[in-house]
Design an enzyme around this catalytic site. Structure first.
Site, PDB file in Angstrom:
ATOM      1  CG  HIS A   1      -5.026   2.435   0.832  1.00 43.19           C
ATOM      2  ND1 HIS A   1      -6.275   3.001   0.787  1.00 43.19           N
ATOM      3  CD2 HIS A   1      -4.973   1.524  -0.180  1.00 43.19           C
ATOM      4  CE1 HIS A   1      -6.960   2.446  -0.216  1.00 43.19           C
ATOM      5  NE2 HIS A   1      -6.190   1.570  -0.822  1.00 43.19           N
TER       6      HIS A   1
ATOM      7  CG  HIS B   1      -7.908  -2.659   0.048  1.00 50.97           C
ATOM      8  ND1 HIS B   1      -7.935  -3.438  -1.077  1.00 50.97           N
ATOM      9  CD2 HIS B   1      -7.588  -1.410  -0.377  1.00 50.97           C
ATOM     10  CE1 HIS B   1      -7.609  -2.719  -2.133  1.00 50.97           C
ATOM     11  NE2 HIS B   1      -7.395  -1.463  -1.734  1.00 50.97           N
TER      12      HIS B   1
ATOM     13  CD  GLU C   1     -10.763  -0.136  -1.508  1.00 49.94           C
ATOM     14  OE1 GLU C   1     -10.038   0.697  -0.906  1.00 49.94           O
ATOM     15  OE2 GLU C   1     -10.619  -0.418  -2.713  1.00 49.94           O
TER      16      GLU C   1
END
Length: 389
Positions: free
Chosen positions: A142, A216, A354
């Site tokens: 991420h 998220h 996601e």
């Protein structure tokens, strides 16, 4: 808009502040009439450890209420009605900035520069290798240890015909978390008259780089703190998935979901196959895998997933322009985090869908490219639509 959606929103509006009061954080605020946007409202949420002020913005439209933080672009709560018109927050999160800063497993966060994993924290672009922070074992997850989820965002509110929303912007400087190029990022969070929640992403760069933005949010359609999501019924239009190795990096293959726990082409409860001794389930300790959407990359968002919660009657449908979705079943929630309801989160108390390009695409030439070059604009849209049955 479906008849059930109209009746639920009407019931919620008739219930007024009494229903809102039972809904959790922010519930004392006035609720917009069905289909009628209210002006975004800003309040102080608290401060980060260094004293930086964090604001929370509240949006209301079409029976849906959304709260967003200036820190991390975080969806702090998302309230929608059940089949009886009762509002509840259906997203997991915290009640204070300190928890988001120090302990959050990306609750509600805006993710960048690169959503999901990049193998061994490096990639090569145009003959040059770039090194990134390794914050997930030996991999980058991420965007690194200070990705977009841990940055302050400039926020501008707007209200237009049938919509209300926020424009979030920030500049990711050349070299931030090891990524090349000065990236200008613009994200819109929008509620429309039907109560749909849309996210529009845009980015430009002054050097070749890689970009993969997502959100998220952890969902529980029974209500935040309402226990396991294993009884939620999930349907995803994906005939293939990207299998992973032990560190959850894709092997580069696209395998058929038929005959595996990853076959959600027909709706089934999330928990149906989650305890099967399939090697991929063992690697992820549940679901933590990218599903390859049958629709592929599209210019406009197309529907790919439906989630139903049988007790509340809530239904969430998701559309996107992206070619993939990471389905995560909250495997690493371990009972150490206290949510906005005052209850602790345990394994599978929330799920994520996601929308994204595929994990490790910069190192996988057979995957759809995530390269962004000067003069081009990265664009992506995802829409969450809510109704009841």
């Amino acid at each position: 808009m479906s008849t059930s959606r109209r009746s639920v929103i009407g019931a919620a509006a008739a219930a007024g502040l009494a229903a809102a009061a039972a809904a959790g954080p922010g519930a004392g605020a006035a609720h917009a009439k069905p289909g009628e946007p209210s002006a975004p409202r800003r309040a102080r949420f608290g401060e980060l450890a260094d004293g930086t002020a964090v604001d929370v913005w509240t949006l209301s439209c079409g029976g849906t209420r959304l709260r967003v933080l200036s820190y991390g672009g975080i969806v702090q709560s998302l309230e929608v009605p059940d089949r009886n018109g009762r509002l509840a927050n259906v997203s997991l999160g915290f009640s204070d900035p300190a928890s988001y800063e120090a302990r959050s497993p990306y609750f509600g966060a805006l993710i960048g520069r690169y959503g999901n994993r990049i193998a061994q924290g490096r990639f090569t672009l145009d003959g040059r290798t770039y090194e990134l922070p390794r914050n997930d074992g030996g991999n980058t997850l991420h965007g690194g240890d200070r990705g977009f989820d841990k940055r302050m965002w400039a926020v501008e509110p707007f209200t237009r015909r049938g919509e209300t929303g926020l424009v979030l912007t920030r500049t990711s400087e050349d070299g931030e978390m090891g990524f090349p190029g000065r990236l200008e990022v613009r994200v819109e969070y929008v509620l429309d008259r039907h109560g749909d929640f849309r996210i529009d992403y845009e980015a430009t760069t002054d050097k070749p780089t890689v970009v993969n933005l997502t959100n998220h949010t952890y969902f529980n359609l029974a209500g935040e703190g309402g226990g396991s999501v294993l009884d939620h019924e999930l349907e995803i239009a994906a005939s293939r998935y990207t299998p992973v190795g032990e560190t959850l990096i894709p092997t580069g293959e696209l395998e058929r979901v038929a005959g595996t726990p990853f076959d959600f082409r027909r709706a089934k409860p999330v928990g149906t196959d989650i305890r099967k001794a399939h090697p991929q389930i063992l690697y992820g300790q549940g679901y933590d895998h990218n599903l390859v959407l049958d629709k592929g990359i599209t210019a406009e968002p197309e529907h790919f997933a439906t989630v139903r919660e049988p007790v509340s009657g809530r239904v969430m449908r998701i559309a996107t322009t992206e070619p993939g979705v990471q389905f995560y079943s909250g495997n690493f929630l371990d009972g150490t985090l206290e949510g906005t309801s005052g209850r602790v989160y345990r394994q599978s108390d929330g799920f994520c869908l996601e929308t994204q390009h595929f994990p490790d695409s910069p190192n996988q030439p057979s995957f759809p490219t995530t390269v962004l070059r000067p003069g081009r604009t990265y664009r992506s849209t995802t829409v969450h639509s809510f109704s009841t049955e």
